[in-house]
Design a protein around this motif. Structure first.
Motif, PDB file in Angstrom:
ATOM      1  N   UNK A 222      -4.580  -5.995  20.643  1.00  0.00           N
ATOM      2  CA  UNK A 222      -3.357  -6.789  20.510  1.00  0.00           C
ATOM      3  C   UNK A 222      -3.098  -7.301  19.107  1.00  0.00           C
ATOM      4  N   UNK A 223      -4.022  -7.087  18.188  1.00  0.00           N
ATOM      5  CA  UNK A 223      -3.830  -7.564  16.823  1.00  0.00           C
ATOM      6  C   UNK A 223      -4.537  -6.680  15.830  1.00  0.00           C
ATOM      7  N   UNK A 224      -4.317  -6.950  14.554  1.00  0.00           N
ATOM      8  CA  UNK A 224      -4.939  -6.155  13.507  1.00  0.00           C
ATOM      9  C   UNK A 224      -6.440  -6.431  13.452  1.00  0.00           C
ATOM     10  N   UNK A 225      -7.141  -5.548  12.742  1.00  0.00           N
ATOM     11  CA  UNK A 225      -8.566  -5.745  12.530  1.00  0.00           C
ATOM     12  C   UNK A 225      -8.926  -5.192  11.162  1.00  0.00           C
ATOM     13  N   UNK A 226     -10.207  -5.217  10.833  1.00  0.00           N
ATOM     14  CA  UNK A 226     -10.636  -4.792   9.503  1.00  0.00           C
ATOM     15  C   UNK A 226     -10.322  -3.328   9.245  1.00  0.00           C
ATOM     16  N   UNK A 227     -10.469  -2.479  10.276  1.00  0.00           N
ATOM     17  CA  UNK A 227     -10.183  -1.057  10.088  1.00  0.00           C
ATOM     18  C   UNK A 227      -8.706  -0.826   9.785  1.00  0.00           C
ATOM     19  N   UNK A 228      -7.835  -1.494  10.520  1.00  0.00           N
ATOM     20  CA  UNK A 228      -6.398  -1.335  10.280  1.00  0.00           C
ATOM     21  C   UNK A 228      -6.023  -1.866   8.906  1.00  0.00           C
ATOM     22  N   UNK A 229      -6.569  -3.009   8.533  1.00  0.00           N
ATOM     23  CA  UNK A 229      -6.285  -3.569   7.206  1.00  0.00           C
ATOM     24  C   UNK A 229      -6.715  -2.592   6.116  1.00  0.00           C
ATOM     25  N   UNK A 230      -7.866  -1.924   6.321  1.00  0.00           N
ATOM     26  CA  UNK A 230      -8.355  -0.981   5.318  1.00  0.00           C
ATOM     27  C   UNK A 230      -7.489   0.269   5.267  1.00  0.00           C
ATOM     28  N   UNK A 231      -7.045   0.761   6.428  1.00  0.00           N
ATOM     29  CA  UNK A 231      -6.146   1.914   6.465  1.00  0.00           C
ATOM     30  C   UNK A 231      -4.884   1.626   5.648  1.00  0.00           C
ATOM     31  N   UNK A 232      -4.316   0.462   5.854  1.00  0.00           N
ATOM     32  CA  UNK A 232      -3.073   0.114   5.156  1.00  0.00           C
ATOM     33  C   UNK A 232      -3.313  -0.102   3.658  1.00  0.00           C
ATOM     34  N   UNK A 233      -4.440  -0.699   3.309  1.00  0.00           N
ATOM     35  CA  UNK A 233      -4.765  -0.912   1.899  1.00  0.00           C
ATOM     36  C   UNK A 233      -5.007   0.416   1.195  1.00  0.00           C
ATOM     37  N   UNK A 234      -5.749   1.316   1.848  1.00  0.00           N
ATOM     38  CA  UNK A 234      -5.997   2.639   1.259  1.00  0.00           C
ATOM     39  C   UNK A 234      -4.690   3.387   1.030  1.00  0.00           C
ATOM     40  N   UNK A 235      -3.747   3.248   1.953  1.00  0.00           N
ATOM     41  CA  UNK A 235      -2.455   3.917   1.786  1.00  0.00           C
ATOM     42  C   UNK A 235      -1.720   3.388   0.566  1.00  0.00           C
ATOM     43  N   UNK A 236      -1.740   2.077   0.365  1.00  0.00           N
ATOM     44  CA  UNK A 236      -1.040   1.486  -0.781  1.00  0.00           C
ATOM     45  C   UNK A 236      -1.639   1.925  -2.119  1.00  0.00           C
ATOM     46  N   UNK A 237      -2.923   2.236  -2.109  1.00  0.00           N
ATOM     47  CA  UNK A 237      -3.587   2.685  -3.338  1.00  0.00           C
ATOM     48  C   UNK A 237      -3.625   4.207  -3.447  1.00  0.00           C
ATOM     49  N   UNK A 238      -3.023   4.904  -2.499  1.00  0.00           N
ATOM     50  CA  UNK A 238      -3.128   6.350  -2.468  1.00  0.00           C
ATOM     51  C   UNK A 238      -2.043   7.079  -3.244  1.00  0.00           C
ATOM     52  N   UNK A 239      -2.280   8.371  -3.460  1.00  0.00           N
ATOM     53  CA  UNK A 239      -1.335   9.211  -4.191  1.00  0.00           C
ATOM     54  C   UNK A 239      -0.016   9.381  -3.436  1.00  0.00           C
ATOM     55  N   UNK A 240      -0.087   9.410  -2.118  1.00  0.00           N
ATOM     56  CA  UNK A 240       1.134   9.612  -1.332  1.00  0.00           C
ATOM     57  C   UNK A 240       2.108   8.458  -1.506  1.00  0.00           C
ATOM     58  N   UNK A 241       1.602   7.232  -1.564  1.00  0.00           N
ATOM     59  CA  UNK A 241       2.487   6.081  -1.740  1.00  0.00           C
ATOM     60  C   UNK A 241       3.192   6.160  -3.093  1.00  0.00           C
ATOM     61  N   UNK A 242       2.433   6.461  -4.136  1.00  0.00           N
ATOM     62  CA  UNK A 242       3.030   6.573  -5.466  1.00  0.00           C
ATOM     63  C   UNK A 242       4.093   7.674  -5.503  1.00  0.00           C
ATOM     64  N   UNK A 243       3.794   8.811  -4.886  1.00  0.00           N
ATOM     65  CA  UNK A 243       4.750   9.915  -4.852  1.00  0.00           C
ATOM     66  C   UNK A 243       5.971   9.558  -4.008  1.00  0.00           C
ATOM     67  N   UNK A 244       5.779   8.898  -2.887  1.00  0.00           N
ATOM     68  CA  UNK A 244       6.896   8.533  -2.028  1.00  0.00           C
ATOM     69  C   UNK A 244       7.869   7.603  -2.726  1.00  0.00           C
ATOM     70  N   UNK A 245       7.340   6.604  -3.415  1.00  0.00           N
ATOM     71  CA  UNK A 245       8.200   5.672  -4.138  1.00  0.00           C
ATOM     72  C   UNK A 245       8.910   6.378  -5.297  1.00  0.00           C
ATOM     73  N   UNK A 246       8.180   7.193  -6.044  1.00  0.00           N
ATOM     74  CA  UNK A 246       8.783   7.909  -7.174  1.00  0.00           C
ATOM     75  C   UNK A 246       9.886   8.841  -6.697  1.00  0.00           C
TER      76      UNK A 246
END
Length: 259
Positions: A222-246
């Motif tokens: 029913x709520x977030x956890x450490x794994x979900x927080x890490x998944x989202x953090x890894x995405x923000x630091x990933x190449x796909x996020x940079x490419x998507x914004x660009x």
């Protein structure tokens, strides 16, 4: 590959085909037992982005091969062992982070329908038939598959399926949410191919991360956890996020490289 199964990979899309058309692609114990290994291979292969399940000939699958039951389910203990192979196949499909698409023609009944429900998406041809029939065999459906069915179509429709064992057509299946799309048979293959191309063009980091979060929600979290927080953090630091914004800022289609 196990008798009754065919596995191919083409253009980033893997395809697992039930290949017993003379038996309406009834699934043997050996086929059930092999599915988890195929799914693991798909998960490991960085060149594969999507898995499609389908049946050879005019049917998806009429379900488990009941002709084996006299030998392989002759006692409660033997039936429990047999069921472990089914449950492992369903668990593997449901847990795959890469998208899964069931491409359905003809009969999609019993264990065949069970596997389609474990997939992320279901595309079917007009005239397909659907049903889950444990009440016709004196079997009680396992917890995970029951939960998946309830999550997909709701408790009222799940009860109709499981308690009556009745079959429904593709129009009704689409109406209750069992199917994502219904197409004429001649257009089904192209429609699935177009959809898989769309999935392959998206950020795989996003797809796999969101599939994991959805899996947790469906399991009752029913709520977030450490794994979900890490998944989202890894995405923000990933190449796909940079490419998507660009790509968005440049008004061009993104070219994602993450696998």
């Amino acid at each position: 590959m196990t008798d009754g199964l065919q596995f191919t990979v083409h253009d980033e899309v893997a395809r697992l085909t039930f290949a017993r058309p003379e038996k309406k692609n009834a699934i043997t114990h050996g086929m059930w037992s092999a599915i988890a290994g195929v799914v693991a291979e798909v998960e490991r292969d960085p060149a594969v982005k999507v898995l499609v399940l389908t049946g050879a000939g005019s049917d998806f699958s009429a379900g488990a091969d009941i002709s084996e039951f006299g030998e392989l389910r002759s006692s409660a203990e033997a039936a429990a062992t047999y069921d472990k192979a089914i449950e492992a196949a369903v668990r593997a499909l449901a847990g795959l982070r890469k998208p899964t698409v069931a491409m359905i023609r003809g009969n999609c009944i019993g264990g065949g329908c069970q596997l389609s429900v474990a997939c992320d998406f279901r595309f079917a041809a007009t005239g397909s038939r659907f049903g889950i029939t444990p009440a016709k065999l004196g079997i009680v459906y396992d917890f995970q598959s029951t939960r998946q069915l309830v999550d997909l179509i709701g408790p009222a429709h799940a009860r109709y399926f499981l308690l009556s064992g009745s079959l429904i057509d593709s129009a009704r299946a689409r109406e209750i949410g069992l199917l994502n799309e219904v197409h004429d048979d001649a257009a089904l293959e192209d429609s699935v191919a177009e959809f898989t191309r769309t999935l392959c063009s998206r950020s795989q980091a996003s797809i796999r991360g969101m599939n994991r979060i959805i899996e947790k929600i469906l399991a009752g979290q029913s709520g977030s956890d450490a794994e979900i927080d890490q998944i989202r953090l890894d995405a923000l630091h990933g190449e796909d996020y940079a490419e998507g914004v660009a790509a968005f800022l440049a008004r061009r289609p993104p070219t994602f490289t993450h696998r």
